[in-house]
Design a protein around this motif. Sequence first.
Motif, PDB file in Angstrom:
ATOM      1  N   ALA A   9      14.474   9.427  12.156  1.00  0.00           N
ATOM      2  CA  ALA A   9      15.538   9.140  13.121  1.00  0.00           C
ATOM      3  C   ALA A   9      15.170   9.656  14.511  1.00  0.00           C
ATOM      4  CB  ALA A   9      16.851   9.759  12.656  1.00  0.00           C
ATOM      5  N   ASP A  10      14.615  10.857  14.565  1.00  0.00           N
ATOM      6  CA  ASP A  10      14.205  11.421  15.851  1.00  0.00           C
ATOM      7  C   ASP A  10      13.115  10.565  16.494  1.00  0.00           C
ATOM      8  OD1 ASP A  10      15.989  13.488  15.602  1.00  0.00           O
ATOM      9  OD2 ASP A  10      14.514  14.956  14.910  1.00  0.00           O
ATOM     10  N   MET A  11      12.148  10.118  15.712  1.00  0.00           N
ATOM     11  CA  MET A  11      11.085   9.264  16.234  1.00  0.00           C
ATOM     12  C   MET A  11      11.662   7.974  16.799  1.00  0.00           C
ATOM     13  SD  MET A  11       8.426   9.857  13.094  1.00  0.00           S
ATOM     14  CE  MET A  11       7.341   8.486  13.500  1.00  0.00           C
ATOM     15  N   TYR A  12      12.598   7.392  16.071  1.00  0.00           N
ATOM     16  CA  TYR A  12      13.192   6.117  16.500  1.00  0.00           C
ATOM     17  C   TYR A  12      13.935   6.268  17.828  1.00  0.00           C
ATOM     18  CZ  TYR A  12      16.155   1.978  16.584  1.00  0.00           C
ATOM     19  OH  TYR A  12      16.801   0.824  16.974  1.00  0.00           O
ATOM     20  N   THR A  13      14.741   7.320  17.956  1.00  0.00           N
ATOM     21  CA  THR A  13      15.500   7.497  19.194  1.00  0.00           C
ATOM     22  C   THR A  13      14.570   7.753  20.380  1.00  0.00           C
ATOM     23  OG1 THR A  13      15.802   9.851  18.656  1.00  0.00           O
ATOM     24  CG2 THR A  13      17.554   8.336  18.021  1.00  0.00           C
ATOM     25  N   GLN A  14      13.463   8.465  20.149  1.00  0.00           N
ATOM     26  CA  GLN A  14      12.494   8.681  21.218  1.00  0.00           C
ATOM     27  C   GLN A  14      11.884   7.360  21.670  1.00  0.00           C
ATOM     28  OE1 GLN A  14      10.020  11.728  19.201  1.00  0.00           O
ATOM     29  NE2 GLN A  14      10.329  12.979  21.022  1.00  0.00           N
ATOM     30  N   VAL A  15      11.580   6.489  20.725  1.00  0.00           N
ATOM     31  CA  VAL A  15      10.968   5.202  21.066  1.00  0.00           C
ATOM     32  C   VAL A  15      11.947   4.329  21.851  1.00  0.00           C
ATOM     33  CG1 VAL A  15      10.092   3.034  20.095  1.00  0.00           C
ATOM     34  CG2 VAL A  15       9.301   5.217  19.180  1.00  0.00           C
ATOM     35  N   VAL A  16      13.213   4.349  21.470  1.00  0.00           N
ATOM     36  CA  VAL A  16      14.214   3.563  22.200  1.00  0.00           C
ATOM     37  C   VAL A  16      14.303   4.025  23.658  1.00  0.00           C
ATOM     38  CG1 VAL A  16      16.675   3.042  22.390  1.00  0.00           C
ATOM     39  CG2 VAL A  16      15.552   2.971  20.160  1.00  0.00           C
ATOM     40  N   ALA A  17      14.318   5.327  23.862  1.00  0.00           N
ATOM     41  CA  ALA A  17      14.371   5.858  25.228  1.00  0.00           C
ATOM     42  C   ALA A  17      13.095   5.527  25.995  1.00  0.00           C
ATOM     43  CB  ALA A  17      14.589   7.372  25.193  1.00  0.00           C
ATOM     44  N   ALA A  18      11.939   5.652  25.330  1.00  0.00           N
ATOM     45  CA  ALA A  18      10.663   5.331  25.980  1.00  0.00           C
ATOM     46  C   ALA A  18      10.597   3.858  26.356  1.00  0.00           C
ATOM     47  CB  ALA A  18       9.500   5.697  25.057  1.00  0.00           C
ATOM     48  N   ARG A  19      11.160   3.017  25.527  1.00  0.00           N
ATOM     49  CA  ARG A  19      11.152   1.576  25.819  1.00  0.00           C
ATOM     50  C   ARG A  19      11.907   1.286  27.108  1.00  0.00           C
ATOM     51  NH1 ARG A  19      12.159  -0.210  20.944  1.00  0.00           N
ATOM     52  NH2 ARG A  19       9.962  -0.707  20.562  1.00  0.00           N
ATOM     53  N   ALA A  20      13.028   1.954  27.302  1.00  0.00           N
ATOM     54  CA  ALA A  20      13.790   1.761  28.537  1.00  0.00           C
ATOM     55  C   ALA A  20      12.967   2.170  29.752  1.00  0.00           C
ATOM     56  CB  ALA A  20      15.086   2.556  28.471  1.00  0.00           C
ATOM     57  N   ALA A  21      12.252   3.293  29.640  1.00  0.00           N
ATOM     58  CA  ALA A  21      11.432   3.771  30.754  1.00  0.00           C
ATOM     59  C   ALA A  21      10.306   2.795  31.059  1.00  0.00           C
ATOM     60  CB  ALA A  21      10.873   5.152  30.432  1.00  0.00           C
ATOM     61  N   ALA A  22       9.632   2.303  30.023  1.00  0.00           N
ATOM     62  CA  ALA A  22       8.504   1.384  30.225  1.00  0.00           C
ATOM     63  C   ALA A  22       8.962   0.081  30.849  1.00  0.00           C
ATOM     64  CB  ALA A  22       7.809   1.120  28.888  1.00  0.00           C
ATOM     65  N   TYR A  23      10.067  -0.454  30.374  1.00  0.00           N
ATOM     66  CA  TYR A  23      10.556  -1.731  30.906  1.00  0.00           C
ATOM     67  C   TYR A  23      11.050  -1.581  32.346  1.00  0.00           C
ATOM     68  CZ  TYR A  23      10.383  -3.483  26.079  1.00  0.00           C
ATOM     69  OH  TYR A  23       9.973  -3.863  24.819  1.00  0.00           O
ATOM     70  N   TYR A  24      11.649  -0.436  32.660  1.00  0.00           N
ATOM     71  CA  TYR A  24      12.072  -0.205  34.046  1.00  0.00           C
ATOM     72  C   TYR A  24      10.864  -0.168  34.971  1.00  0.00           C
ATOM     73  CZ  TYR A  24      13.869   2.108  38.201  1.00  0.00           C
ATOM     74  OH  TYR A  24      14.185   2.404  39.507  1.00  0.00           O
ATOM     75  N   ALA A  25       9.791   0.473  34.523  1.00  0.00           N
ATOM     76  CA  ALA A  25       8.597   0.588  35.363  1.00  0.00           C
ATOM     77  C   ALA A  25       8.014  -0.778  35.685  1.00  0.00           C
ATOM     78  CB  ALA A  25       7.547   1.457  34.665  1.00  0.00           C
ATOM     79  N   VAL A  26       7.848  -1.632  34.684  1.00  0.00           N
ATOM     80  CA  VAL A  26       7.254  -2.947  34.960  1.00  0.00           C
ATOM     81  C   VAL A  26       8.194  -3.796  35.804  1.00  0.00           C
ATOM     82  CG1 VAL A  26       5.789  -2.935  32.908  1.00  0.00           C
ATOM     83  CG2 VAL A  26       8.071  -3.933  32.763  1.00  0.00           C
ATOM     84  N   CYS A  27       9.493  -3.579  35.652  1.00  0.00           N
ATOM     85  CA  CYS A  27      10.462  -4.345  36.440  1.00  0.00           C
ATOM     86  C   CYS A  27      10.354  -4.015  37.925  1.00  0.00           C
ATOM     87  CB  CYS A  27      11.876  -4.077  35.923  1.00  0.00           C
ATOM     88  SG  CYS A  27      13.161  -5.004  36.798  1.00  0.00           S
TER      89      CYS A  27
END
Length: 378
Positions: free
Chosen positions: A271-289
């Motif tokens: 569960a901890d791994m999953y929540t970290q990935v969800v947050a990281a995904r938001a950061a990565a997508y914001y950067a490319v945007c």
Amino acid sequence: MNFDFDEQQVELHSTVARALADALPFETHEMRGSDDSAAWDMMAELGLFGILVPEAHGGLGLSLVDLALIAEELGTRLAPQSIIDTLVAADVIARHASERQRGEWLAALASGGLRVALAWHEAGAGYEPSRMTTTFRDGVLSGEKILVAHAAAADWLLVPFRHGDSVRTGLAMVPAGAKGVTRARSESVDPSCDHHKVLFNRVAIAPAAILDGRAPQDAAARLFDVAAALFSAAALGIAGEMVRRSAEYARERVQFDKPIGSFQAIKHKCADMYTQVVAARAAAYYAVCVLSEMGEDGPRGASMAKAFCVDTAVECCHQGIQVHGGMGFTWELGLHHFLRRARILAASFGDSDFHRERVIEATLEQAALAAEEARSAA
């Protein structure tokens, strides 16, 4: 406003994911070693090297946002770093090269007929281009670069440099076989990246080889930020794959007549791994945007993504190995390949400490500017 990927972007990702799964089965990763031909040929056949190349030069004329899911998939499949390097080069050349230079290089890049290696890193120089010791003076380039991935197979080296003793920077496209260029293979934690040390011993550089189109003084900074963002997306792919493999194993592995995923110690890790990935995904997508839109927050967005995503990838690799228990540490299972690549991504184009400091500095500058504007308005 819709912040999700559109149907075309999702379908493009699905196509690439299927093709990469066929070209790069994980079971053959170690056997392939540093050979990047399978993935390279697949990318060329699908025309994916032309994603960031304008249509006028034979490309698809798409953006970094369209590339985000593909870069993530490249990380998931541990695709050769040479692919991301060449995609970054295409973006920088399309934005900062002259019309003549774009005509010379972009069509070949779009077809996959031109391999470009990014020669950014220097030993002891940190990550700021203004601190680089590689200089261009009196028509010659001198210096030494490290961690140049797949340099032996590259046709060109995209090299950031300082103009003489100044802090002004530029980018040069240097033929890999030019006189004075020496490439020596280096050992690294991930042998599949085929890293090299490259020495530039008074290499004669024609003016036509230096990017001199729109805002050439910003070209090196653009290269750094785009590379950081795409490496973040690749790290995100690694983290997501470790979550998938860990959850799958936790469902299948039975201990005390129960799947180990039913035990609190394991389910909480997943569960901890999953929540970290969800947050990281938001950061990565914001950067490319923001980088795609050339927004003012592009550098800060790239730094936020790089620091968070690579830390998440490394942590998920460690936790995923723990979830797999004793076999997680075995060479045969191969989870170490993901950790090795995550470590390389973490050290490339700014480590987490560098990028966190960069975010703090940018945030303080924005706060000071806002305070000054408020005082002026009052």
